[in-house]
Design a protein around this motif. Structure first.
Motif, PDB file in Angstrom:
ATOM      1  N   ARG A 161      -8.300   4.561 -17.716  1.00 11.39           N
ATOM      2  CA  ARG A 161      -9.023   5.418 -16.766  1.00 11.39           C
ATOM      3  C   ARG A 161      -9.679   4.586 -15.668  1.00 11.39           C
ATOM      4  O   ARG A 161      -9.667   4.971 -14.505  1.00 11.39           O
ATOM      5  CB  ARG A 161     -10.098   6.225 -17.497  1.00 11.39           C
ATOM      6  N   LEU A 170      -7.022   3.519 -13.161  1.00  9.71           N
ATOM      7  CA  LEU A 170      -6.629   4.631 -12.297  1.00  9.71           C
ATOM      8  C   LEU A 170      -7.722   4.960 -11.282  1.00  9.71           C
ATOM      9  O   LEU A 170      -7.436   5.255 -10.116  1.00  9.71           O
ATOM     10  CB  LEU A 170      -6.301   5.862 -13.146  1.00  9.71           C
ATOM     11  N   LEU A 171      -8.980   4.917 -11.696  1.00 11.06           N
ATOM     12  CA  LEU A 171     -10.101   5.197 -10.798  1.00 11.06           C
ATOM     13  C   LEU A 171     -10.172   4.146  -9.687  1.00 11.06           C
ATOM     14  O   LEU A 171     -10.347   4.486  -8.510  1.00 11.06           O
ATOM     15  CB  LEU A 171     -11.420   5.227 -11.582  1.00 11.06           C
ATOM     16  N   GLU A 172     -10.041   2.862 -10.034  1.00  9.76           N
ATOM     17  CA  GLU A 172     -10.065   1.801  -9.030  1.00  9.76           C
ATOM     18  C   GLU A 172      -8.911   1.942  -8.041  1.00  9.76           C
ATOM     19  O   GLU A 172      -9.083   1.772  -6.832  1.00  9.76           O
ATOM     20  CB  GLU A 172     -10.001   0.424  -9.701  1.00  9.76           C
ATOM     21  N   ARG A 173      -7.735   2.286  -8.542  1.00  9.87           N
ATOM     22  CA  ARG A 173      -6.570   2.478  -7.676  1.00  9.87           C
ATOM     23  C   ARG A 173      -6.795   3.644  -6.721  1.00  9.87           C
ATOM     24  O   ARG A 173      -6.466   3.568  -5.531  1.00  9.87           O
ATOM     25  CB  ARG A 173      -5.328   2.711  -8.537  1.00  9.87           C
ATOM     26  N   GLN A 174      -7.373   4.745  -7.218  1.00  6.60           N
ATOM     27  CA  GLN A 174      -7.625   5.922  -6.388  1.00  6.60           C
ATOM     28  C   GLN A 174      -8.674   5.611  -5.314  1.00  6.60           C
ATOM     29  O   GLN A 174      -8.511   6.017  -4.158  1.00  6.60           O
ATOM     30  CB  GLN A 174      -8.105   7.085  -7.257  1.00  6.60           C
ATOM     31  N   ILE A 175      -9.740   4.896  -5.661  1.00  3.99           N
ATOM     32  CA  ILE A 175     -10.776   4.540  -4.681  1.00  3.99           C
ATOM     33  C   ILE A 175     -10.194   3.630  -3.598  1.00  3.99           C
ATOM     34  O   ILE A 175     -10.465   3.814  -2.404  1.00  3.99           O
ATOM     35  CB  ILE A 175     -11.976   3.872  -5.401  1.00  3.99           C
ATOM     36  N   GLN A 187      -7.066   3.469  -2.614  1.00  4.09           N
ATOM     37  CA  GLN A 187      -6.135   4.237  -1.792  1.00  4.09           C
ATOM     38  C   GLN A 187      -6.888   5.115  -0.804  1.00  4.09           C
ATOM     39  O   GLN A 187      -6.518   5.208   0.361  1.00  4.09           O
ATOM     40  CB  GLN A 187      -5.231   5.088  -2.687  1.00  4.09           C
ATOM     41  N   SER A 188      -7.975   5.770  -1.242  1.00  2.00           N
ATOM     42  CA  SER A 188      -8.747   6.631  -0.330  1.00  2.00           C
ATOM     43  C   SER A 188      -9.430   5.787   0.753  1.00  2.00           C
ATOM     44  O   SER A 188      -9.495   6.201   1.916  1.00  2.00           O
ATOM     45  CB  SER A 188      -9.773   7.460  -1.096  1.00  2.00           C
TER      46      SER A 188
END
Length: 183
Positions: free
Chosen positions: A76, A79-84, A86-87
């Motif tokens: 998790r 995935l959270l680090e990757r999403q931040i 990317q945004s």
């Protein structure tokens, strides 16, 4: 060759007698020129056809780093680090490259001449002019009286017509009385 150059390479090392003795068994038949060109054969290895090693000490002892073999972060969190990330990247791209403006499809005449409240006026119709027989009306034809150095104009309607008085011989001039003779 002279006797001086034909000597064995080992005999040239008079001051270095220790080195001379160390290579005396190798320098049996070679001359100094061959030694300088090819070096002492068999000094580093007794096997003349041996291949040189290409593995250094660093390469032999180097061990590639390996991770601990277990996860250090949870799924998790990854995935959270990757999403931040990317945004944040999308936000930066949006700030650096703004959206293109809406194109204006207006011509120059529409932009310059189609002003609201403009009422076009029609010019008065003038009589028809024949461009072949009538002279053009220009700034100079209207202001020929103000031009300095202009010869007398025979007709006010055509001030710039050819004056043949300059090109006709004096004897053929019909419009003037004979000019007075100079003494």
């Amino acid at each position: 060759m002279s006797e001086h150059h034909e000597q064995k390479a080992g005999k040239w090392m008079v001051s270095n007698w220790l080195e001379e003795r160390a290579v005396a068994h190798i320098d049996t038949a070679e001359t100094q020129n061959q030694t300088h060109k090819y070096g002492h054969r068999g000094l580093l290895s007794m096997e003349l056809g041996a291949k040189m090693e290409d593995v250094t000490t660093v390469r032999a002892t180097y061990v590639q780093h390996q991770g601990p073999g277990v996860r250090l972060k949870g799924r998790r969190l990854e995935l959270l680090e990757r999403q931040i990330a990317q945004s944040a990247r999308q936000k930066m791209e949006h700030q650096m490259k703004p959206a293109p403006c809406e194109p204006e499809y207006r011509s120059v005449s529409e932009e310059s001449f189609s002003v609201p409240g403009f009422v076009p006026l029609r010019e008065r119709i003038t009589p028809v002019h024949d461009y072949r027989s009538q002279d053009a009306i220009t700034f100079w034809s209207e202001n020929h009286q103000k031009i300095q150095g202009l010869t007398p104009v025979p007709s006010a309607s055509a001030p710039f017509r050819k004056c043949s008085g300059f090109s006709r011989p004096i004897g053929e001039r019909l419009d003037e009385v004979d000019p007075p003779l100079e003494d």
